[in-house]
Structures are given as structure tokens and as C-alpha cells.
Design a protein around this motif. Sequence first.
Motif, mmCIF file in Angstrom:
data_model
loop_
_atom_site.group_PDB
_atom_site.id
_atom_site.type_symbol
_atom_site.label_atom_id
_atom_site.label_comp_id
_atom_site.label_asym_id
_atom_site.label_seq_id
_atom_site.Cartn_x
_atom_site.Cartn_y
_atom_site.Cartn_z
ATOM 1 N N THR A 1 -41.058 4.730 35.063
ATOM 2 C CA THR A 1 -41.065 5.000 33.624
ATOM 3 C C THR A 1 -41.058 6.508 33.428
ATOM 4 N N LYS A 2 -40.557 6.931 32.290
ATOM 5 C CA LYS A 2 -40.533 8.369 32.036
ATOM 6 C C LYS A 2 -41.528 8.714 30.935
ATOM 7 N N VAL A 3 -42.185 9.850 31.138
ATOM 8 C CA VAL A 3 -43.175 10.350 30.202
ATOM 9 C C VAL A 3 -42.677 11.703 29.697
ATOM 10 N N ASN A 4 -42.573 11.830 28.380
ATOM 11 C CA ASN A 4 -42.082 13.077 27.790
ATOM 12 C C ASN A 4 -43.129 14.170 27.964
ATOM 13 N N LEU A 5 -42.708 15.294 28.538
ATOM 14 C CA LEU A 5 -43.591 16.441 28.742
ATOM 15 C C LEU A 5 -43.414 17.495 27.653
ATOM 16 N N GLY A 6 -42.568 17.218 26.686
ATOM 17 C CA GLY A 6 -42.311 18.181 25.613
ATOM 18 C C GLY A 6 -40.913 18.744 25.723
ATOM 19 N N ASP A 7 -40.272 18.901 24.593
ATOM 20 C CA ASP A 7 -38.906 19.419 24.561
ATOM 21 C C ASP A 7 -38.908 20.883 24.130
ATOM 22 N N LYS A 8 -37.821 21.580 24.482
ATOM 23 C CA LYS A 8 -37.659 22.992 24.123
ATOM 24 C C LYS A 8 -36.241 23.219 23.614
ATOM 25 N N VAL A 9 -36.094 24.274 22.854
ATOM 26 C CA VAL A 9 -34.766 24.756 22.507
ATOM 27 C C VAL A 9 -34.634 26.118 23.182
ATOM 28 N N ARG A 10 -33.486 26.343 23.814
ATOM 29 C CA ARG A 10 -33.235 27.620 24.483
ATOM 30 C C ARG A 10 -32.019 28.264 23.842
ATOM 31 N N ALA B 1 -36.770 30.711 24.976
ATOM 32 C CA ALA B 1 -37.053 29.285 24.782
ATOM 33 C C ALA B 1 -38.263 29.121 23.868
ATOM 34 N N PHE B 2 -38.214 28.084 23.049
ATOM 35 C CA PHE B 2 -39.285 27.758 22.121
ATOM 36 C C PHE B 2 -39.582 26.268 22.208
ATOM 37 N N PRO B 3 -40.860 25.891 22.085
ATOM 38 C CA PRO B 3 -41.168 24.454 22.048
ATOM 39 C C PRO B 3 -40.657 23.834 20.752
ATOM 40 N N ILE B 4 -40.317 22.555 20.821
ATOM 41 C CA ILE B 4 -39.830 21.813 19.656
ATOM 42 C C ILE B 4 -40.949 20.900 19.172
ATOM 43 N N ILE B 5 -41.132 20.833 17.873
ATOM 44 C CA ILE B 5 -42.110 19.923 17.293
ATOM 45 C C ILE B 5 -41.647 18.490 17.542
ATOM 46 N N ALA B 6 -42.549 17.648 18.002
ATOM 47 C CA ALA B 6 -42.220 16.246 18.284
ATOM 48 C C ALA B 6 -41.648 15.589 17.036
ATOM 49 N N GLY B 7 -40.578 14.863 17.214
ATOM 50 C CA GLY B 7 -39.952 14.144 16.107
ATOM 51 C C GLY B 7 -38.853 14.910 15.396
ATOM 52 N N ALA B 8 -38.646 16.170 15.748
ATOM 53 C CA ALA B 8 -37.571 16.950 15.119
ATOM 54 C C ALA B 8 -36.215 16.384 15.551
ATOM 55 N N THR B 9 -35.316 16.252 14.596
ATOM 56 C CA THR B 9 -33.976 15.748 14.910
ATOM 57 C C THR B 9 -33.146 16.851 15.553
ATOM 58 N N ASP B 10 -32.044 16.461 16.193
ATOM 59 C CA ASP B 10 -31.142 17.446 16.782
ATOM 60 C C ASP B 10 -30.623 18.405 15.718
ATOM 61 N N GLU B 11 -30.315 17.894 14.541
ATOM 62 C CA GLU B 11 -29.816 18.730 13.447
ATOM 63 C C GLU B 11 -30.862 19.758 13.024
ATOM 64 N N GLN B 12 -32.117 19.344 12.933
ATOM 65 C CA GLN B 12 -33.197 20.261 12.559
ATOM 66 C C GLN B 12 -33.391 21.342 13.622
ATOM 67 N N VAL B 13 -33.324 20.953 14.878
ATOM 68 C CA VAL B 13 -33.467 21.908 15.977
ATOM 69 C C VAL B 13 -32.331 22.925 15.934
ATOM 70 N N TYR B 14 -31.105 22.441 15.762
ATOM 71 C CA TYR B 14 -29.942 23.331 15.714
ATOM 72 C C TYR B 14 -30.038 24.291 14.522
ATOM 73 N N THR B 15 -30.410 23.781 13.367
ATOM 74 C CA THR B 15 -30.513 24.612 12.168
ATOM 75 C C THR B 15 -31.564 25.704 12.354
ATOM 76 N N ALA B 16 -32.736 25.331 12.865
ATOM 77 C CA ALA B 16 -33.805 26.311 13.076
ATOM 78 C C ALA B 16 -33.386 27.375 14.089
ATOM 79 N N ALA B 17 -32.761 26.958 15.188
ATOM 80 C CA ALA B 17 -32.321 27.905 16.213
ATOM 81 C C ALA B 17 -31.240 28.835 15.671
ATOM 82 N N SER B 18 -30.326 28.299 14.878
ATOM 83 C CA SER B 18 -29.262 29.120 14.285
ATOM 84 C C SER B 18 -29.836 30.162 13.337
#
Length: 71
Positions: free
Chosen positions: A3-12, A31-48
Motif C-alpha cells: 500500500t502507498k502512504v502519502n508523505l506530502g506533495d510539493k511543487v517545484r 520547492a514548496f509544500p502543497i496544502i493537502a487537497g489542492a487541485t492541480d489547477e490551484q497548484v499551477y495557478t499559485a506557482a505561476s
Amino acid sequence: MATKVNLGDKVRISFDYGVDGNGKQIIKRKAFPIIAGATDEQVYTAASKFASLCEKTLVEIEKIENYELQA
């Protein structure tokens, strides 16, 4: 079964810092940590938006998903 356990996502975010003496492109990343539950669109917008505040040219935005596999 594993099984896989999420260790936290990041945007680079990668920036162009020009070329070195040998003509090779210099890329620096932040690189920055991503808030759990953020959509790909939200991550891309924030990084941009973050990248638009920086002096250097944006090269790439990556989403890195980190997992640990457990038995």
C-alpha cells in the motif's frame, strides 16, 4: 499486497539563470509544500503567480508526489 502512504506533495519551480562559461543553461529550482487537497489547477495557478514576482524567467512547474510503499 503493498500500500502507498502519502508523505506530502510539493511543487517545484525552475528558473533560467542564463548560461555558464561552457554555454550550458543554468537552472535553479525552488520547492514548496502543497496544502493537502489542492487541485492541480490551484497548484499551477499559485506557482505561476509566485514565478511572476521573480526576476528570472520561468522554465518549468513540476508537481512532485511523494509516497512510501508499505507491506
